[in-house]
Design a protein around this motif. Structure first.
Motif, PDB file in Angstrom:
ATOM      1  N   GLU A 242     -53.816  63.471 -40.915  1.00  0.00           N
ATOM      2  CA  GLU A 242     -53.469  62.481 -39.888  1.00  0.00           C
ATOM      3  C   GLU A 242     -54.064  62.847 -38.534  1.00  0.00           C
ATOM      4  O   GLU A 242     -54.443  61.953 -37.760  1.00  0.00           O
ATOM      5  CB  GLU A 242     -51.957  62.337 -39.807  1.00  0.00           C
ATOM      6  CG  GLU A 242     -51.360  61.691 -41.051  1.00  0.00           C
ATOM      7  CD  GLU A 242     -49.893  61.365 -40.912  1.00  0.00           C
ATOM      8  OE1 GLU A 242     -49.299  61.747 -39.879  1.00  0.00           O
ATOM      9  OE2 GLU A 242     -49.336  60.721 -41.823  1.00  0.00           O
ATOM     10  N   ARG A 246     -56.576  60.436 -36.459  1.00  0.00           N
ATOM     11  CA  ARG A 246     -56.307  60.116 -35.046  1.00  0.00           C
ATOM     12  C   ARG A 246     -57.522  60.435 -34.180  1.00  0.00           C
ATOM     13  O   ARG A 246     -57.936  59.621 -33.333  1.00  0.00           O
ATOM     14  CB  ARG A 246     -55.090  60.899 -34.551  1.00  0.00           C
ATOM     15  CG  ARG A 246     -54.685  60.593 -33.120  1.00  0.00           C
ATOM     16  CD  ARG A 246     -53.435  61.383 -32.736  1.00  0.00           C
ATOM     17  NE  ARG A 246     -52.949  61.002 -31.441  1.00  0.00           N
ATOM     18  CZ  ARG A 246     -53.440  61.455 -30.286  1.00  0.00           C
ATOM     19  NH1 ARG A 246     -54.433  62.324 -30.281  1.00  0.00           N
ATOM     20  NH2 ARG A 246     -52.927  61.040 -29.133  1.00  0.00           N
ATOM     21  N   TYR A 280     -53.537  52.572 -39.369  1.00  0.00           N
ATOM     22  CA  TYR A 280     -53.842  53.773 -38.600  1.00  0.00           C
ATOM     23  C   TYR A 280     -54.595  53.419 -37.319  1.00  0.00           C
ATOM     24  O   TYR A 280     -54.326  53.980 -36.244  1.00  0.00           O
ATOM     25  CB  TYR A 280     -54.686  54.733 -39.446  1.00  0.00           C
ATOM     26  CG  TYR A 280     -53.885  55.634 -40.363  1.00  0.00           C
ATOM     27  CD1 TYR A 280     -52.928  56.509 -39.859  1.00  0.00           C
ATOM     28  CD2 TYR A 280     -54.101  55.611 -41.742  1.00  0.00           C
ATOM     29  CE1 TYR A 280     -52.198  57.344 -40.700  1.00  0.00           C
ATOM     30  CE2 TYR A 280     -53.387  56.441 -42.598  1.00  0.00           C
ATOM     31  CZ  TYR A 280     -52.433  57.304 -42.064  1.00  0.00           C
ATOM     32  OH  TYR A 280     -51.721  58.118 -42.901  1.00  0.00           O
TER      33      TYR A 280
END
Length: 289
Positions: A242, A246, A280
């Motif tokens: 993650e 990001r 996302y």
């Protein structure tokens, strides 16, 4: 339980140290029954011929064994020298220590692994670069030898100590059968087979109920620790993944790349569905704003 018998312990010592002592009464067992560190106690310690041996059995690999051994040996030397004048001019002689770990976990390890205490030191570069102190490093050292006792490893050692070889075979069978049946049945099958085949037969016949309960408890503990490590690894991978997603989203926004193109690249790079990639992108683009 197996090696609390002096005859069996002497056989293990002879096999490990390649000696040929015959009198079990030469062994002076001094295991620290009450020395507890981090909910652990040392398994076996004994003296023979001015050699102080500390044995540990581990089904889970840990690089911290040398530190635990340091704690054990300090306590043992305190007990052994309690009547000596440590402040006097006379040299106080102490037995030579020998640290061995018998490992039979499922993590793949070589036959022998040397674990130095100095590997655990947080050593500043300024210390190592100082010529005046280089000769003092490490000022304290302790080396533990890990011996893999799983089937197929350290054949010479196993052939020299039948009890150790039998124990290895017994635990391997418990693990094998526990994969296809409930644990209690797996242990019962392993015990029955081993008795029939002359593997730890005398011990298992005399201590069947206790061996069964201990085996179930130990395997449960081992399995629990293994699951905890696996969950921690998966959680770490998730956090790392993650963080990568990001950083990817933020970099592409700062570079002015169109959202549609970023989402498509994100989808391919991280093996996401289109919906996941969009989610996302929206989450981290808002965070960046």
């Amino acid at each position: 339980m197996l090696f609390s018998d002096k005859k069996e312990l002497l056989g293990l010592y002879n096999a490990t140290g390649k000696t040929n002592y015959t009198d079990p009464e030469l062994l002076e067992i001094n295991t620290l029954e009450n020395a507890i560190y981090m909910a652990m106690h040392n398994d076996i310690s004994f003296i023979i011929d001015s050699r102080l041996s500390l044995y540990e059995h581990q089904s889970t690999y840990s690089p911290n064994l040398p530190l635990r051994y340091l704690m054990y040996i300090a306590d043992l030397y305190s007990v052994l020298t309690r009547k000596e004048n440590l402040y006097g001019h006379k040299t106080v002689m102490i037995p030579v220590p020998f640290f061995v770990i018998f490992y039979n976990g499922e993590e793949q390890l070589p036959d022998r692994v040397l674990l130095p205490l100095s590997d655990l030191f947080k050593t500043p570069k300024s210390f190592l670069n100082n010529e005046e102190y280089k000769e003092l490093y490490p000022a304290l050292e302790l080396k533990a030898l890990l011996l893999n006792i799983n089937p197929g490893h350290n054949q010479e050692l196993m052939n020299s100590c039948k009890t150790l070889k039998d124990y290895s075979e017994y635990t391997a069978r418990v693990r094998q059968y526990a994969k296809v049946m409930n644990l209690e049945d797996a242990v019962e099958r392993a015990i029955t087979e081993c008795i029939a085949e002359g593997i730890l037969s005398d011990f298992l016949e005399k201590n069947r109920a206790e061996a069964k309960s201990v085996s179930i408890y130990e395997y449960d503990q081992e399995r629990h620790l293994r699951q905890e490590r696996e969950e921690a690894r998966e959680e770490g991978e998730k956090i790392g993944r993650e963080a990568g997603i990001r950083a990817f989203v933020i970099d592409h926004i700062e570079e002015g790349m169109p959202p549609e193109k970023s989402i498509l690249k994100l989808q391919k790079l991280f093996s996401l569905t289109n919906e996941e990639a969009k989610s996302y992108y929206e989450e981290y683009s808002q965070t960046n704003c």
